[in-house]
Design a protein around this motif. Structure first.
Motif, PDB file in Angstrom:
ATOM      1  N   ARG A   1       2.418   1.685  -3.452  1.00 22.62           N
ATOM      2  CA  ARG A   1       1.429   2.202  -4.400  1.00 22.62           C
ATOM      3  C   ARG A   1       1.229   3.700  -4.194  1.00 22.62           C
ATOM      4  O   ARG A   1       1.214   4.485  -5.146  1.00 22.62           O
ATOM      5  CB  ARG A   1       0.099   1.463  -4.232  1.00 22.62           C
ATOM      6  CG  ARG A   1      -0.951   1.870  -5.267  1.00 22.62           C
ATOM      7  CD  ARG A   1      -2.308   1.232  -4.994  1.00 22.62           C
ATOM      8  NE  ARG A   1      -2.896   1.647  -3.737  1.00 22.62           N
ATOM      9  CZ  ARG A   1      -3.456   2.841  -3.511  1.00 22.62           C
ATOM     10  NH1 ARG A   1      -3.479   3.746  -4.464  1.00 22.62           N
ATOM     11  NH2 ARG A   1      -3.971   3.138  -2.352  1.00 22.62           N
ATOM     12  N   ARG A   2       1.102   4.124  -2.937  1.00 19.54           N
ATOM     13  CA  ARG A   2       0.885   5.540  -2.643  1.00 19.54           C
ATOM     14  C   ARG A   2       2.090   6.382  -3.071  1.00 19.54           C
ATOM     15  O   ARG A   2       1.936   7.478  -3.605  1.00 19.54           O
ATOM     16  CB  ARG A   2       0.616   5.731  -1.145  1.00 19.54           C
ATOM     17  CG  ARG A   2      -0.661   5.092  -0.658  1.00 19.54           C
ATOM     18  CD  ARG A   2      -1.894   5.864  -1.043  1.00 19.54           C
ATOM     19  NE  ARG A   2      -1.946   7.162  -0.440  1.00 19.54           N
ATOM     20  CZ  ARG A   2      -2.439   7.420   0.774  1.00 19.54           C
ATOM     21  NH1 ARG A   2      -2.956   6.457   1.494  1.00 19.54           N
ATOM     22  NH2 ARG A   2      -2.438   8.634   1.247  1.00 19.54           N
TER      23      ARG A   2
ATOM     24  N   GLU B   1       2.161   6.709  -6.890  1.00 17.77           N
ATOM     25  CA  GLU B   1       1.092   7.582  -7.403  1.00 17.77           C
ATOM     26  C   GLU B   1       1.267   9.035  -6.992  1.00 17.77           C
ATOM     27  O   GLU B   1       0.896   9.930  -7.742  1.00 17.77           O
ATOM     28  CB  GLU B   1      -0.272   7.104  -6.897  1.00 17.77           C
ATOM     29  CG  GLU B   1      -0.725   5.796  -7.489  1.00 17.77           C
ATOM     30  CD  GLU B   1      -2.025   5.286  -6.864  1.00 17.77           C
ATOM     31  OE1 GLU B   1      -2.546   5.922  -5.920  1.00 17.77           O
ATOM     32  OE2 GLU B   1      -2.506   4.242  -7.319  1.00 17.77           O
ATOM     33  N   GLY B   2       1.820   9.277  -5.799  1.00 12.78           N
ATOM     34  CA  GLY B   2       1.772  10.631  -5.253  1.00 12.78           C
ATOM     35  C   GLY B   2       3.064  11.400  -5.187  1.00 12.78           C
ATOM     36  O   GLY B   2       3.053  12.595  -4.925  1.00 12.78           O
TER      37      GLY B   2
ATOM     38  N   THR C   1       1.554  11.377   5.137  1.00 14.52           N
ATOM     39  CA  THR C   1       0.112  11.238   4.900  1.00 14.52           C
ATOM     40  C   THR C   1      -0.314   9.786   5.071  1.00 14.52           C
ATOM     41  O   THR C   1      -1.326   9.487   5.705  1.00 14.52           O
ATOM     42  CB  THR C   1      -0.263  11.747   3.491  1.00 14.52           C
ATOM     43  OG1 THR C   1       0.113  13.118   3.394  1.00 14.52           O
ATOM     44  CG2 THR C   1      -1.750  11.604   3.229  1.00 14.52           C
ATOM     45  N   TRP C   2       0.481   8.853   4.531  1.00  8.91           N
ATOM     46  CA  TRP C   2       0.184   7.431   4.672  1.00  8.91           C
ATOM     47  C   TRP C   2       0.182   7.029   6.142  1.00  8.91           C
ATOM     48  O   TRP C   2      -0.714   6.323   6.601  1.00  8.91           O
ATOM     49  CB  TRP C   2       1.208   6.621   3.874  1.00  8.91           C
ATOM     50  CG  TRP C   2       1.032   5.146   3.986  1.00  8.91           C
ATOM     51  CD1 TRP C   2       0.168   4.372   3.267  1.00  8.91           C
ATOM     52  CD2 TRP C   2       1.726   4.262   4.852  1.00  8.91           C
ATOM     53  NE1 TRP C   2       0.288   3.043   3.649  1.00  8.91           N
ATOM     54  CE2 TRP C   2       1.248   2.959   4.621  1.00  8.91           C
ATOM     55  CE3 TRP C   2       2.719   4.435   5.811  1.00  8.91           C
ATOM     56  CZ2 TRP C   2       1.726   1.852   5.303  1.00  8.91           C
ATOM     57  CZ3 TRP C   2       3.196   3.334   6.488  1.00  8.91           C
ATOM     58  CH2 TRP C   2       2.696   2.066   6.235  1.00  8.91           C
TER      59      TRP C   2
ATOM     60  N   GLU D   1       0.837  -1.207   0.000  1.00  9.66           N
ATOM     61  CA  GLU D   1       0.000   0.000   0.000  1.00  9.66           C
ATOM     62  C   GLU D   1       0.868   1.253   0.000  1.00  9.66           C
ATOM     63  O   GLU D   1       0.614   2.200  -0.743  1.00  9.66           O
ATOM     64  CB  GLU D   1      -0.933  -0.005   1.215  1.00  9.66           C
ATOM     65  CG  GLU D   1      -1.685   1.281   1.440  1.00  9.66           C
ATOM     66  CD  GLU D   1      -2.660   1.681   0.329  1.00  9.66           C
ATOM     67  OE1 GLU D   1      -3.059   2.851   0.303  1.00  9.66           O
ATOM     68  OE2 GLU D   1      -3.010   0.833  -0.504  1.00  9.66           O
ATOM     69  N   LEU D   2       1.915   1.276   0.823  1.00  5.34           N
ATOM     70  CA  LEU D   2       2.818   2.427   0.852  1.00  5.34           C
ATOM     71  C   LEU D   2       3.505   2.591  -0.502  1.00  5.34           C
ATOM     72  O   LEU D   2       3.608   3.698  -1.027  1.00  5.34           O
ATOM     73  CB  LEU D   2       3.855   2.276   1.969  1.00  5.34           C
ATOM     74  CG  LEU D   2       4.908   3.381   2.058  1.00  5.34           C
ATOM     75  CD1 LEU D   2       4.263   4.757   2.214  1.00  5.34           C
ATOM     76  CD2 LEU D   2       5.870   3.098   3.207  1.00  5.34           C
TER      77      LEU D   2
ATOM     78  N   VAL E   1       4.183  12.229   1.206  1.00  6.99           N
ATOM     79  CA  VAL E   1       3.405  11.024   0.919  1.00  6.99           C
ATOM     80  C   VAL E   1       3.517  10.036   2.084  1.00  6.99           C
ATOM     81  O   VAL E   1       2.521   9.461   2.527  1.00  6.99           O
ATOM     82  CB  VAL E   1       3.854  10.365  -0.406  1.00  6.99           C
ATOM     83  CG1 VAL E   1       3.178   9.020  -0.615  1.00  6.99           C
ATOM     84  CG2 VAL E   1       3.561  11.291  -1.584  1.00  6.99           C
TER      85      VAL E   1
ATOM     86  N   GLU F   1      -2.926   8.055   8.097  1.00  7.80           N
ATOM     87  CA  GLU F   1      -4.153   7.321   7.782  1.00  7.80           C
ATOM     88  C   GLU F   1      -4.168   5.911   8.361  1.00  7.80           C
ATOM     89  O   GLU F   1      -5.142   5.188   8.197  1.00  7.80           O
ATOM     90  CB  GLU F   1      -4.325   7.257   6.263  1.00  7.80           C
ATOM     91  CG  GLU F   1      -4.549   8.620   5.654  1.00  7.80           C
ATOM     92  CD  GLU F   1      -4.549   8.605   4.146  1.00  7.80           C
ATOM     93  OE1 GLU F   1      -4.264   7.547   3.542  1.00  7.80           O
ATOM     94  OE2 GLU F   1      -4.809   9.668   3.565  1.00  7.80           O
TER      95      GLU F   1
END
Length: 121
Positions: free
Chosen positions: A21-22, A25-26, A69-70, A18-19, A66, A73
């Motif tokens: 991917r983030r 993308e970001g 922020t990850w 997940e990290l 990024v 969340e």
């Protein structure tokens, strides 16, 4: 700058993908992220997955934003380890995070990345 990012077992099985991917993308231009199996852990069948990051000097703040922020969340306590090419290790623990608005989050990232960027040169 090249470094690896690993997430402790408390982050859960899907935390590193997940990290990754983030980040992919970001993050800003000048960054490349590779998902890979980490170093073998004694007494286990393999290593924990990690992210190999190649980040241009001007893109460190964007990458840090990024990651922060990850972390913000996450719904459980999580620990990440960032290892630079020179062997410098930074561990970040997020325990019982609170929500931040965008202005407060931006200030938090600026404070944390100012030290990193000043030591790069």
């Amino acid at each position: 700058m090249v470094f690896t990012i690993g997430v402790g077992e408390s982050g859960g099985a899907g935390a590193v993908p997940e990290l990754w991917r983030r980040l992919a993308e970001g993050a800003a231009a000048g960054c490349h992220f590779e998902f890979r199996s980490g170093r073998a852990v004694p007494g286990t069948l393999g290593g924990l997955p990690e992210v190999l990051a190649t980040v241009a000097a001007g893109a460190v703040s964007g990458c840090a934003a990024v990651i922060v922020t990850w972390l913000r969340e996450r719904t459980s306590n999580v620990e990440i380890t960032i290892t630079r090419e020179d062997g410098t290790v930074t561990t970040v623990k997020a325990d019982r995070c609170e929500r931040m608005d965008a202005v407060r989050l931006a200030e938090f990232v600026r404070e944390r990345t100012a030290v990193t960027e000043s030591t790069e040169g």
